[in-house]
Design a protein around this motif. Structure first.
Motif, PDB file in Angstrom:
ATOM      1  N   THR A 150      -7.816  30.091  68.226  1.00 39.64           N
ATOM      2  CA  THR A 150      -7.522  30.007  66.803  1.00 39.64           C
ATOM      3  C   THR A 150      -6.536  31.066  66.372  1.00 39.64           C
ATOM      4  O   THR A 150      -6.014  31.021  65.267  1.00 39.64           O
ATOM      5  CB  THR A 150      -8.817  30.173  65.999  1.00 39.64           C
ATOM      6  N   THR A 666     -11.567  26.202  54.965  1.00 38.27           N
ATOM      7  CA  THR A 666     -10.637  26.394  56.073  1.00 38.27           C
ATOM      8  C   THR A 666      -9.208  26.303  55.536  1.00 38.27           C
ATOM      9  O   THR A 666      -8.978  25.797  54.433  1.00 38.27           O
ATOM     10  CB  THR A 666     -10.827  25.337  57.184  1.00 38.27           C
ATOM     11  N   TYR A 668      -6.880  24.488  56.931  1.00 37.52           N
ATOM     12  CA  TYR A 668      -6.252  23.327  57.557  1.00 37.52           C
ATOM     13  C   TYR A 668      -5.364  22.619  56.538  1.00 37.52           C
ATOM     14  O   TYR A 668      -5.836  22.154  55.491  1.00 37.52           O
ATOM     15  CB  TYR A 668      -7.335  22.382  58.076  1.00 37.52           C
ATOM     16  N   LYS A 669      -4.073  22.521  56.818  1.00 42.24           N
ATOM     17  CA  LYS A 669      -3.108  22.022  55.848  1.00 42.24           C
ATOM     18  C   LYS A 669      -3.293  20.545  55.538  1.00 42.24           C
ATOM     19  O   LYS A 669      -2.990  20.095  54.439  1.00 42.24           O
ATOM     20  CB  LYS A 669      -1.683  22.284  56.336  1.00 42.24           C
ATOM     21  N   ALA A 671      -6.135  18.923  55.452  1.00 41.54           N
ATOM     22  CA  ALA A 671      -7.559  18.690  55.219  1.00 41.54           C
ATOM     23  C   ALA A 671      -7.797  17.538  54.250  1.00 41.54           C
ATOM     24  O   ALA A 671      -8.748  16.769  54.416  1.00 41.54           O
ATOM     25  CB  ALA A 671      -8.217  19.961  54.706  1.00 41.54           C
ATOM     26  N   LEU A 678     -11.295  15.114  61.415  1.00 41.94           N
ATOM     27  CA  LEU A 678     -11.522  16.383  62.097  1.00 41.94           C
ATOM     28  C   LEU A 678     -13.014  16.653  62.244  1.00 41.94           C
ATOM     29  O   LEU A 678     -13.465  17.173  63.277  1.00 41.94           O
ATOM     30  CB  LEU A 678     -10.851  17.513  61.321  1.00 41.94           C
ATOM     31  N   ALA A 708      -3.995  24.257  65.383  1.00 47.44           N
ATOM     32  CA  ALA A 708      -4.337  24.136  63.969  1.00 47.44           C
ATOM     33  C   ALA A 708      -5.775  23.647  63.793  1.00 47.44           C
ATOM     34  O   ALA A 708      -6.533  24.169  62.969  1.00 47.44           O
ATOM     35  CB  ALA A 708      -3.357  23.192  63.269  1.00 47.44           C
ATOM     36  N   LYS A 709      -6.159  22.642  64.582  1.00 48.29           N
ATOM     37  CA  LYS A 709      -7.525  22.122  64.480  1.00 48.29           C
ATOM     38  C   LYS A 709      -8.530  23.147  64.989  1.00 48.29           C
ATOM     39  O   LYS A 709      -9.616  23.313  64.409  1.00 48.29           O
ATOM     40  CB  LYS A 709      -7.641  20.813  65.266  1.00 48.29           C
ATOM     41  N   ALA A 712      -9.064  25.696  62.339  1.00 54.15           N
ATOM     42  CA  ALA A 712      -9.883  25.183  61.240  1.00 54.15           C
ATOM     43  C   ALA A 712     -11.357  25.174  61.616  1.00 54.15           C
ATOM     44  O   ALA A 712     -12.223  25.582  60.823  1.00 54.15           O
ATOM     45  CB  ALA A 712      -9.415  23.782  60.855  1.00 54.15           C
TER      46      ALA A 712
END
Length: 751
Positions: A150, A666, A668-669, A671, A678, A708-709, A712
């Motif tokens: 991460t 999170t 996460y863009k 999301a 996800l 990225a995942k 998140a």
């Protein structure tokens, strides 16, 4: 000769009897087998070969039957057959356990992984990296996957230091903790339920399902089920285990009991803290034991009360806005089930209908099985007392529903009992003057500003029960101008008895009713909402009064006769006018009786047909006994379905909660678009179970495919860890983290 009772002491010590001659006594120090009260076989911890020898010779010598030995030793008869065959073929050596694991040391050590990463980081291709480091391209891929983190990838020097540091070890897929004695006690009716017991293990297939437990606790399913049912009858699988297993299977894509066949019981059992997860027959049997109590509706009511007494994600009152709608579940079997019109299928089908209640976010909170053929308006009237009980106080609640619940008398009834109506206007109505329209706005829970052009007026609706007195219901109407199907525009009207809510919010709340439709669609796709969890049925109440279909057909003939009469009258008027109006230049025309009668003959004929149709319609009763109309009709079992609905509601709300946590906790863009995807990916992730820290159950998930995942889910793990949720039935606090393979110790194979 006196007769001595066999095994006078052994049962009291926890020994398992095998027939009338043999007994097995096992504990942490090993095991012993007694034959006719005499010690015959002994083995210590880890001496599996001697244990297998004892089991095999018990059968070979006739001291016990195959099924008795297999049950006592906690194995199946096929395993026992293989042991006996190995003993006959290779002697005691054939019974020695074969060590599992790699046949040679792995080339992918920490130092080798660091070397591969350094070469690959220099821009070399997979094949060039493999040639430079002396490994295969598959090994290069595994080494590069170990760098997923991460955070930014650590430097090569850091990797070398990590590899050289002390590394704790977890066994790879070890044998589950043996529960032989507990299973034997359960078979004898001496065990209330087996408690979860976890052991350290690496590479657990369903480790991601542990992420669901904090969200599952917020649904109240386990607490409400314990409050309503208490517990299941004594057995190995208790109430909590059955419910957790059902919810986790639903989140993994198999909501039906039959879906258990698509899981390895041992693998899913690791998540439950058992040696094996329950299988289909056990699940059905334990659910049927709950069905016998007849408390499914109490469970649903308890879940609704638990949900509505909580606060929403933004601190809002979840009971402030509720949506109600009916859902038709089609039946394809051979039983005689009443037909219901399905708006989704566009034709009547044998089916059952349910009335669902969701909150403002579309999360299901309540469901009842509707009476066959009952309208939404009737169901709403009957549902109000249960909704008031779930709300728990006298606050006013806005209830939204579609045109199926249209009834001005119902609107008045709801308003008098503290419920505000929110629905679409049904039937033809006059358009509102354009000068009354003004722009209104509303800011939703995501901070987005929405705008509409709305006319806020008050209209009068006649009450069916008081048509003779002319009493009407004054109700607020909000009108909008929208595009028409064939081009142009048209007006649509929203009705509500709430006089304080802003016009923009009223329009927004009415549009949000589609969240309930989305919940139906999602639950059909992911949680098998339309499945039949039980095909059991009972005879319908033949004394129940149901609408007479002939009445509707007769009324259609009345309508047709009225239209024919109106058409004939219009033609007659035109013909009479033509007779009385002579052509230009012609003299005066005298209309005789014969001419008048000839023109009016079709009108009189239409009048007679209309009178006959109205007389026939009036003579037909509106309702008849079901037994006279459709004898032998049946209704499907509702108790089993309601229990599974409670489980599916908890699974849906668990999934929604996790997706919401991804959006809010999170970075996460994507999301807003991919939170649910996800979430499902994370729940299906593999990982490790670590119990070495007393009082904690640490779940370490493997990285996801992208940084990225992974980032998140790492943030999600940190948030879930902060909740300090305890695994149900234990005192173990759940902790979550993401496995950084570059720091991950090398796992060892269990013996």
């Amino acid at each position: 000769m006196t007769t001595q009772t066999a095994f006078p002491v052994l049962p009291g010590l926890g020994a398992v009897l095998m027939g009338e001659r043999a007994a097995l006594l096992e504990n942490s120090t090993g095991g012993k087998v007694f034959i006719n009260g005499q010690l015959a076989y002994v083995w210590g911890p880890g001496q599996d070969g001697l244990r297998r020898l004892a089991a095999s010779q018990l059968v070979d010598t006739g001291a016990a039957q195959v099924n008795e030995v297999a049950a006592a030793f906690g194995i199946n008869t096929e395993s026992l057959r293989r042991w006996r065959k190995s003993l006959q073929g290779a002697g005691l050596v054939g019974l020695a356990p074969v060590k599992k694991g790699p046949k040679r040391p792995s080339l992918l050590t920490g130092e080798k992984a660091a070397e591969i990463q350094r070469v690959r980081a220099g821009g070399a291709s997979l094949r060039a990296t493999a040639e430079a480091t002396g490994v295969s391209t598959d090994t290069v891929r595994r080494a590069m996957a170990m760098t997923v983190s991460t955070e930014a990838a650590p430097a090569a020097t850091d990797l070398e230091g990590m590899a050289a540091g002390p590394q704790p070890q977890l066994p790879i897929l070890p044998e589950p903790v043996p529960r032989t004695a507990e299973r034997a006690a359960a078979r004898s009716g001496l065990l209330e339920c087996a408690e979860p017991v976890f052991a350290p293990a690496a590479r657990i297939r369903h480790a991601g399902l542990f992420l669901a437990l904090p969200a599952l606790e917020t649904t109240g399913l386990l607490a409400c089920a314990k409050e309503v049912y208490g517990s299941l009858p004594d057995g190995f699988y208790g109430l909590e285990t059955i419910l957790i297993d059902a919810v986790l299977r639903a989140l993994a894509g198999e909501a039906r009991a039959e879906g258990a066949t698509r899981f390895d019981p041992v693998e899913l059992g690791r998540v439950l803290g058992l040696d094996r997860a329950p299988e289909v027959k056990t699940i059905r049997r334990r659910i049927s034991q709950l069905v016998q109590d007849g408390k499914a509706q109490e469970l649903i009511a308890a879940l609704a009360k638990h949900h509505l007494t909580a606060t929403g994600p933004e601190g809002e009152d979840l009971a402030a806005v509720l949506y109600v709608d009916g859902h038709v579940r089609a039946y394809q079997g051979t039983k005689k089930i009443g037909k219901i019109y399905s708006t989704r299928l566009k034709f009547p089908v044998p089916a059952t209908e349910e009335t669902w209640v969701t909150d403002a976010h579309g999360s299901p909170i309540f469901v009842v099985m509707a009476e066959p053929g009952a309208s939404l308006a009737t169901e709403l009237r009957d549902l109000l007392p249960e909704l008031r009980t779930a709300v728990g106080d006298d606050r006013r609640v806005l209830v939204g529903f579609d045109r199926g619940g249209w009834s001005p008398d119902l609107f008045k009834h709801m308003a008098e009992r503290g419920f505000d109506v929110l629905t679409w206007r049904k039937g033809a109505s006059k358009n509102v003057e354009e000068k009354l329209f003004a722009e209104v706005t509303h800011i939703d829970e995501h901070g987005q500003t929405r705008k509409w052009s709305v006319a806020d007026t008050v209209v009068d609706l006649p009450l069916a029960a008081t048509k003779k007195t002319g009493e009407v219901l004054n109700i607020r109407q909000l009108s909008r101008i929208v595009a028409a199907t064939g081009g142009g525009t048209r007006q649509i009207h929203i009705l509500t008895t709430d006089l304080t809510m802003g016009a923009g919010e009223v329009v927004y709340r009415m549009g949000s009713r589609w969240r309930q439709e989305n919940q139906f669609r999602y639950a059909r796709l992911r949680f098998e909402l339309d499945s039949h969890d039980s095909y059991a049925s009972t005879d319908d109440n033949e004394d129940r009064m149901v609408p007479e279909p002939a009445k509707k057909k007769a009324y259609q003939k009345v309508v047709a006769a009225r239209n024919a009469h109106a058409e004939a009258a219009a033609i007659a008027d035109a013909n009479l006018l033509a007779l009385k109006t002579p052509a230009e230049g012609a003299g005066e025309v005298t209309v005789t009786s014969a001419m008048h009668n000839q023109v009016m003959a079709p009108v009189w004929e239409a009048e007679n047909a209309l009178a006959t149709a109205e007389k026939v319609h009036k003579s037909i009763p509106a309702k008849v006994r079901l037994g006279d109309l459709n004898p032998g009709q049946q209704v499907l079992d509702t108790e089993t379905k309601l229990i599974h609905h409670g489980i599916r509601m908890a699974a849906y709300n668990t999934a929604v909660t996790i997706a919401r946590e991804i959006r809010t906790n999170t970075g996460y863009k994507r999301a807003d678009q991919e939170a649910h995807a996800l979430m499902r990916q994370a729940l299906n992730q593999t990982g490790d179970i670590d119990t070495t820290d007393p009082g904690y159950l640490t779940i370490t998930l493997n990285p996801l495919p992208t940084k990225a995942k992974t980032a998140a889910i790492k943030e999600l793990c940190a948030h879930l860890t902060s909740t300090e949720t305890r695994y149900p039935g234990t005192q173990l606090i759940l902790r979550y983290k993401i496995n950084n393979h570059s720091q991950q110790p090398t796992a060892i194979t269990s013996p």
